[in-house]
Design a protein around this motif. Structure first.
Motif, PDB file in Angstrom:
ATOM      1  N   LYS A  61       6.055  -6.708  -5.839  1.00 12.71           N
ATOM      2  CA  LYS A  61       5.433  -6.538  -4.369  1.00 12.71           C
ATOM      3  C   LYS A  61       6.607  -6.472  -4.046  1.00 12.71           C
ATOM      4  CE  LYS A  61       3.260  -9.555  -2.165  1.00 12.71           C
ATOM      5  NZ  LYS A  61       4.204 -10.619  -1.149  1.00 12.71           N
ATOM      6  N   ALA A  68       2.702  -0.760  -6.062  1.00 13.28           N
ATOM      7  CA  ALA A  68       1.010   0.341  -6.398  1.00 13.28           C
ATOM      8  C   ALA A  68       1.337   1.248  -6.956  1.00 13.28           C
ATOM      9  CB  ALA A  68       1.530   1.267  -4.271  1.00 13.28           C
ATOM     10  N   MET A  69       2.597   1.822  -7.080  1.00 16.48           N
ATOM     11  CA  MET A  69       2.296   2.872  -8.553  1.00 16.48           C
ATOM     12  C   MET A  69       2.429   2.192  -9.728  1.00 16.48           C
ATOM     13  SD  MET A  69       2.941   6.025  -7.500  1.00 16.48           S
ATOM     14  CE  MET A  69       3.881   6.652  -8.559  1.00 16.48           C
ATOM     15  N   GLY A 103       5.775  -0.187  -2.961  1.00 16.98           N
ATOM     16  CA  GLY A 103       5.842   1.143  -2.998  1.00 16.98           C
ATOM     17  C   GLY A 103       5.696   1.180  -4.710  1.00 16.98           C
ATOM     18  N   SER A 124       9.590  -4.299  -4.752  1.00 12.22           N
ATOM     19  CA  SER A 124       8.857  -3.249  -3.539  1.00 12.22           C
ATOM     20  C   SER A 124       7.669  -2.663  -3.485  1.00 12.22           C
ATOM     21  CB  SER A 124       9.702  -1.753  -4.288  1.00 12.22           C
ATOM     22  OG  SER A 124       8.768  -0.068  -4.004  1.00 12.22           O
TER      23      SER A 124
END
Length: 535
Positions: A76, A84-85, A81, A79
């Motif tokens: 994280k 999370a992916m 996002g 990034s």
């Protein structure tokens, strides 16, 4: 068993998986980590009428989500996002594999069911090495990177030998504690417990013996200097003058480089000047490096750079070629390793194990039009160019050869072995681990790279922009590790080796056998499903 108890067992498996992982855990816990989840699967298989069809998926997803989030949360920092992916998707894939194991096991019977579990899991790890969503960070065999003295036999098996060891022991312990006749047959239970203990201890003893014969690689004979410039990747690296940055690195290097130095390593994307491969010799950065080499004629410099190549008219275009905005010409962008020497020749290698979502858009036939949203970690983002072969860098007299391994590539065992099969005598890892901050991320990345030393029995010189720069001997022992977020320069004498280990020659045999066996078991289960065969 109550449903709530099953969920608690799933949580327990997730915690055991997490706390077997370094830098905070103990690797030995991995031998118990799947046992609670196997108990869940057994309970659901024995009493399917008591549970919903989605119960096993829900519990296993919680298990693997917990493991993924607690071990790889640090993504994280680069990034949210992307993290999370990576976490959600990886947990989903693991849960689906476990549910598939359950379905196939129901058809083929318990006799073959735990072979299904072992082969399917290793096959999943193998597939996860080489597809568009590749993310082998949690391959089970990686867990022993913190205990290299346990796994010196990786020179024969690679990390999949570790995965096989983990899965076999988990199944045996599960069978031991769920044996219905345990009370009536105490002697047999003790005997099985001894067998499990032997299966855990014998590989460690074998490792000690293998290690005794591997110590011939320890003595060093060639001088290598590694620089850690410690340039902030977020606020400095791609914003501060590239000339100033390169000069900083060369000033650090000069503290250790002398007439006996054979190699100087500088990190991934150390050169931030716009470098066009068609005109490298005209760039200020290359000219500055070549002037530096003139002071030390024996010196070879291995350095990372962001480069691009313009396609000539009529030249075949790659799948990642981009079109210039204002004309019909095309170009490719690369994360590149360069080697410069006193002859003026520049050797080039393009990083080809690219980080999904950062350097490569997964499944381009689906996501090509959202490539502009790829995570930007500075420099070039979107789908980068690659190459098909692992280019080894040769000295002018071809007596010294190194493998230019760029960042993420260092977690792929068979991939790194391809450099060795192309002649490399030692490994140069160049990386930029500053994206994740002071988290377990850069520590895990370092230790995974050390596994490549054991598999190939080659010295490693590792230059990180920041994180840990070091040398790693062929036993996987880390030497002269630098401190996090501090500029540093280190020197070590290392030995070149032309020897190739069994693993280097033959690669991931265990994983390929598991993949083939998985296909056979799936076909067998389908034949039973359609009543062509009986159990």
């Amino acid at each position: 068993m109550k449903k709530a108890h099953l969920y608690l067992l799933g949580l327990l498996s997730g915690l055991l998986l997490t706390f077997s992982w370094f830098p905070v855990g103990f690797a030995g816990m991995i031998f118990l980590a799947f046992v609670p989840l196997l108990i869940v699967e057994q309970q659901i298989a024995q009493s399917p009428q008591l549970y919903k069809r989605t119960t096993l998926f829900s519990i296993s997803y919680i298990t693997f989500f917990l493991w993924n989030v607690l071990v790889t949360w640090w993504i994280k920092n680069a990034s949210f996002g992307g993290a999370a992916m990576a976490i959600l998707c990886n947990a989903l894939l693991m849960a689906l594999v476990f549910v598939l194991v359950h379905r196939v096991k129901k058809r083929v019977g318990e006799k073959w069911g735990y072979l299904v579990f072992i082969s399917f899991w290793i096959a999943f790890e193998f597939i996860h090495l080489d597809w568009d969503l590749t993310w082998p960070w949690l391959t089970l065999g990686n867990v022993f990177a913190e205990t290299p003295h346990w796994i010196q036999w990786y020179e024969y098996t690679g990390v999949f030998g570790g995965s096989l060891w983990v899965l076999i022991v988990n199944v045996l312990i599960f069978k031991l504690i769920t044996n219905k006749n345990a009370i009536e047959n105490r002697k047999a239970q003790i005997k099985k417990g001894i067998i499990v203990s032997i299966i855990i201890l014998v590989p460690i003893l074998i490792s000690a013996v293998v290690g005794l014969f591997a110590n011939k690689y320890w003595k060093g004979g060639m001088s290598v200097v590694v620089v850690q410039p410690n340039i902030d990747p977020y606020n400095e690296k791609f914003f501060v003058n590239y000339q100033e940055q390169l000069q900083k690195m060369l000033n650090l290097a000069s503290e250790q480089v002398d007439s006996t130095t054979q190699y100087l390593l500088l990190p991934e994307t150390a050169l931030t000047e716009d470098l066009w491969e068609n005109q490298l010799q005209q760039s200020w950065s290359v000219q500055t490096l070549q002037k530096y080499i003139q002071q030390f004629p024996n010196l070879k410099i291995v350095i990372g750079a962001s480069t691009a190549k313009v396609y000539q008219p009529g030249e075949p275009l790659s799948a990642t070629a981009r079109k210039f905005t204002n004309d019909d010409a095309y170009y490719d962008s690369y994360n590149t390793a360069l080697q410069l020497d006193s002859t003026g020749k520049i050797q080039i290698y393009h990083k080809s194990k690219l980080v999904p979502g950062v350097e490569k858009m997964p499944f381009p036939f689906i996501f090509k039009y959202v490539e502009k949203f790829a995570i930007d970690l500075g420099g070039t983002s979107g789908s980068l160019g690659m190459q098909d072969t692992r280019t080894a860098f040769f000295s002018p007299d071809r007596s010294k050869v190194t493998a230019p391994v760029v960042c993420y590539e260092s977690i792929y065992g068979e991939y790194v072995s391809e450099y060795i099969n192309n002649g490399a005598q030692f490994i140069s890892i160049i990386t930029n681990d500053g994206w994740w901050g002071d988290t377990p991320g850069y520590k895990q990345h370092l230790k995974y790279g050390a596994l490549r030393a054991i598999e190939t029995r080659k010295w490693i010189a590792r230059s990180a922009n920041t994180g840990v720069s070091c040398f790693i001997n062929p036993m996987g022992e880390i030497l002269q590790a630098t401190e996090y977020w501090k500029p540093a320069v280190i020197k070590q004498r290392i030995t070149l080796s032309d020897d190739r280990t069994f693993y280097t020659k033959h690669g991931d045999i265990i994983a390929r056998l598991a993949f083939g066996l998985s296909l056979v078991l799936i076909v067998y289960s389908l034949l039973i499903r359609f009543k062509i065969l009986k159990k």
